[in-house]
Design a protein around this motif. Sequence first.
Motif, PDB file in Angstrom:
ATOM      1  N   PRO A 247       0.822  -1.220   0.000  1.00  0.00           N
ATOM      2  CA  PRO A 247       0.000   0.000   0.000  1.00  0.00           C
ATOM      3  C   PRO A 247       0.853   1.267   0.000  1.00  0.00           C
ATOM      4  N   ILE A 248       0.444   2.245  -0.768  1.00  0.00           N
ATOM      5  CA  ILE A 248       1.076   3.577  -0.699  1.00  0.00           C
ATOM      6  C   ILE A 248      -0.029   4.638  -0.731  1.00  0.00           C
ATOM      7  N   LEU A 249       0.360   5.867  -0.409  1.00  0.00           N
ATOM      8  CA  LEU A 249      -0.578   6.992  -0.422  1.00  0.00           C
ATOM      9  C   LEU A 249      -0.214   7.925  -1.577  1.00  0.00           C
ATOM     10  N   GLN A 250      -1.194   8.684  -2.042  1.00  0.00           N
ATOM     11  CA  GLN A 250      -0.925   9.631  -3.139  1.00  0.00           C
ATOM     12  C   GLN A 250       0.255  10.538  -2.813  1.00  0.00           C
ATOM     13  N   LYS A 251       0.351  10.957  -1.549  1.00  0.00           N
ATOM     14  CA  LYS A 251       1.427  11.914  -1.200  1.00  0.00           C
ATOM     15  C   LYS A 251       2.816  11.269  -1.262  1.00  0.00           C
ATOM     16  N   ASP A 252       2.866   9.923  -1.330  1.00  0.00           N
ATOM     17  CA  ASP A 252       4.172   9.240  -1.382  1.00  0.00           C
ATOM     18  C   ASP A 252       4.848   9.369  -2.750  1.00  0.00           C
ATOM     19  N   ILE A 253       4.042   9.696  -3.792  1.00  0.00           N
ATOM     20  CA  ILE A 253       4.588   9.731  -5.158  1.00  0.00           C
ATOM     21  C   ILE A 253       4.359  11.122  -5.748  1.00  0.00           C
ATOM     22  N   SER A 254       5.415  11.691  -6.292  1.00  0.00           N
ATOM     23  CA  SER A 254       5.265  13.008  -6.915  1.00  0.00           C
ATOM     24  C   SER A 254       5.128  12.828  -8.430  1.00  0.00           C
ATOM     25  N   MET A 255       4.074  13.400  -8.989  1.00  0.00           N
ATOM     26  CA  MET A 255       3.840  13.311 -10.440  1.00  0.00           C
ATOM     27  C   MET A 255       3.494  14.701 -10.959  1.00  0.00           C
ATOM     28  N   PRO A 256       3.712  14.935 -12.267  1.00  0.00           N
ATOM     29  CA  PRO A 256       3.407  16.268 -12.800  1.00  0.00           C
ATOM     30  C   PRO A 256       1.943  16.669 -12.612  1.00  0.00           C
ATOM     31  N   ALA A 257       1.008  15.725 -12.867  1.00  0.00           N
ATOM     32  CA  ALA A 257      -0.415  16.075 -12.791  1.00  0.00           C
ATOM     33  C   ALA A 257      -0.950  15.797 -11.392  1.00  0.00           C
ATOM     34  N   PRO A 258      -1.579  16.804 -10.734  1.00  0.00           N
ATOM     35  CA  PRO A 258      -2.241  16.531  -9.455  1.00  0.00           C
ATOM     36  C   PRO A 258      -3.295  15.428  -9.618  1.00  0.00           C
ATOM     37  N   ARG A 259      -3.527  14.646  -8.562  1.00  0.00           N
ATOM     38  CA  ARG A 259      -4.455  13.509  -8.653  1.00  0.00           C
ATOM     39  C   ARG A 259      -5.674  13.755  -7.759  1.00  0.00           C
ATOM     40  N   SER A 260      -6.842  13.373  -8.264  1.00  0.00           N
ATOM     41  CA  SER A 260      -8.065  13.490  -7.471  1.00  0.00           C
ATOM     42  C   SER A 260      -8.167  12.270  -6.556  1.00  0.00           C
ATOM     43  N   PRO A 261      -8.620  12.465  -5.295  1.00  0.00           N
ATOM     44  CA  PRO A 261      -8.666  11.308  -4.396  1.00  0.00           C
ATOM     45  C   PRO A 261      -9.790  10.297  -4.693  1.00  0.00           C
ATOM     46  N   ASP A 262     -10.974  10.806  -5.042  1.00  0.00           N
ATOM     47  CA  ASP A 262     -12.093   9.861  -5.220  1.00  0.00           C
ATOM     48  C   ASP A 262     -13.060  10.396  -6.272  1.00  0.00           C
ATOM     49  N   VAL A 263     -12.873   9.952  -7.519  1.00  0.00           N
ATOM     50  CA  VAL A 263     -13.763  10.418  -8.597  1.00  0.00           C
ATOM     51  C   VAL A 263     -14.780   9.332  -8.966  1.00  0.00           C
ATOM     52  N   SER A 264     -15.256   8.615  -7.931  1.00  0.00           N
ATOM     53  CA  SER A 264     -16.275   7.584  -8.181  1.00  0.00           C
ATOM     54  C   SER A 264     -17.481   8.223  -8.859  1.00  0.00           C
ATOM     55  N   LEU A 265     -17.968   7.537  -9.876  1.00  0.00           N
ATOM     56  CA  LEU A 265     -19.108   8.052 -10.638  1.00  0.00           C
ATOM     57  C   LEU A 265     -20.403   7.393 -10.163  1.00  0.00           C
ATOM     58  N   ASP A 266     -21.443   8.207 -10.046  1.00  0.00           N
ATOM     59  CA  ASP A 266     -22.790   7.684  -9.845  1.00  0.00           C
ATOM     60  C   ASP A 266     -23.362   7.499 -11.255  1.00  0.00           C
TER      61      ASP A 266
END
Length: 292
Positions: A247-266
């Motif tokens: 397991p890792i967290l978003q903050k553990d990896i640096s990427m050019p594009a910011p990442r959304s935490p939860d874009v679950s679709l209804d």
Amino acid sequence: MKKLLVTGGSGFLGWNLCGVAKESWDVFGTVFSHNIDIPGCKKVHVNITIYNDLIKIFNEIKPDAVIHTAAESQPNYCQTNPDESYKINVEASINLAGLCADMNIPLAFTSSDLVFDGLNPPYSEKDPVSPVNTYGEQKVKAEIEILKHCPKAAICRMPLMFGDPSPASNSYLQSILSNLHNEKYITLFTDEYRTPTSAYSAAKGLLWAVENFNGTIHLGGKERTSRYDFGIKVAACCGFDKSLIKPILQKDISMPAPRSPDVSLDSSNALKMGYSPLPLIEEFKRLRCVNE
Ligand SMILES: NC(=O)c1ccc[n+]([C@@H]2O[C@H](COP(=O)([O-])OP(=O)(O)OC[C@H]3O[C@@H](n4cnc5c(N)ncnc54)[C@H](OP(=O)(O)O)[C@@H]3O)[C@@H](O)[C@H]2O)c1
């Protein structure tokens, strides 16, 4: 059979879509940098950013419908190459919409769950868009402009998709499977949630939408899952060692594009109208990654 033009036929989704669509359509799939054959379909080589070339293929093929999957689909690439990706993701999409409107034919556009910031899931079609990266901004711009130019278009917001690779493009499932198969460790986010579905189910949704829907529709999967839990499910279903997934967290990896935490679709609107993505376990069985 009626003629369906699929842009991005060499890509992951377009390839899978061509495979499903050829049962009921005469399919023309476009290729660009990967000049590959698409089984059972006619191949059209085109750079969709050149408007005159787009006009030429529309005049030659005279399609009865268009499903537009060609894109610069990598958020990190779009972040670092905003002008180049804008030409593909926005300008070419607007030009396609104009041509579909001129010919009075239906268009389905593959937008993304990344039009949302991921802070207030699950997202229905009524929720305001709030992209956090360039890719998401380009999808929003394309959505707005497509509907201006071609009000009858179906704007299909797609979730994270997995499935059979095209000869030119993988889904994220392939890297999970190959690492687990080779007994290599992988890291997956525990704090990034999506409603994934297979390209097969998504293709069926797109084929339904292009003929039956105008406006914006969510074509997500039925299950909300983190990337980590998705990997654990794949390992369990396929008989691989789950302890290889860390397991890792978003903050553990640096990427050019910011990442959304939860874009679950209804996706309840599409589900009510007959869209029926398979449960994840059924998708894994269909992809034959389950040890039975
Ligand atoms: N994959 C996902 O999980 C996901 C999730 C949400 C939304 N989407 C959206 O779904 C659609 C398909 O995604 P994908 O994963 O299948 O993308 P992909 O595998 O990266 O395929 C992209 C396709 O676009 C074509 N393309 C790129 N630039 C082009 C150009 N200038 N002219 C003509 N064709 C061009 C590529 O052709 P060549 O390879 O031959 O150059 C390829 O066929 C995209 O709109 C993407 O934004 C995908």
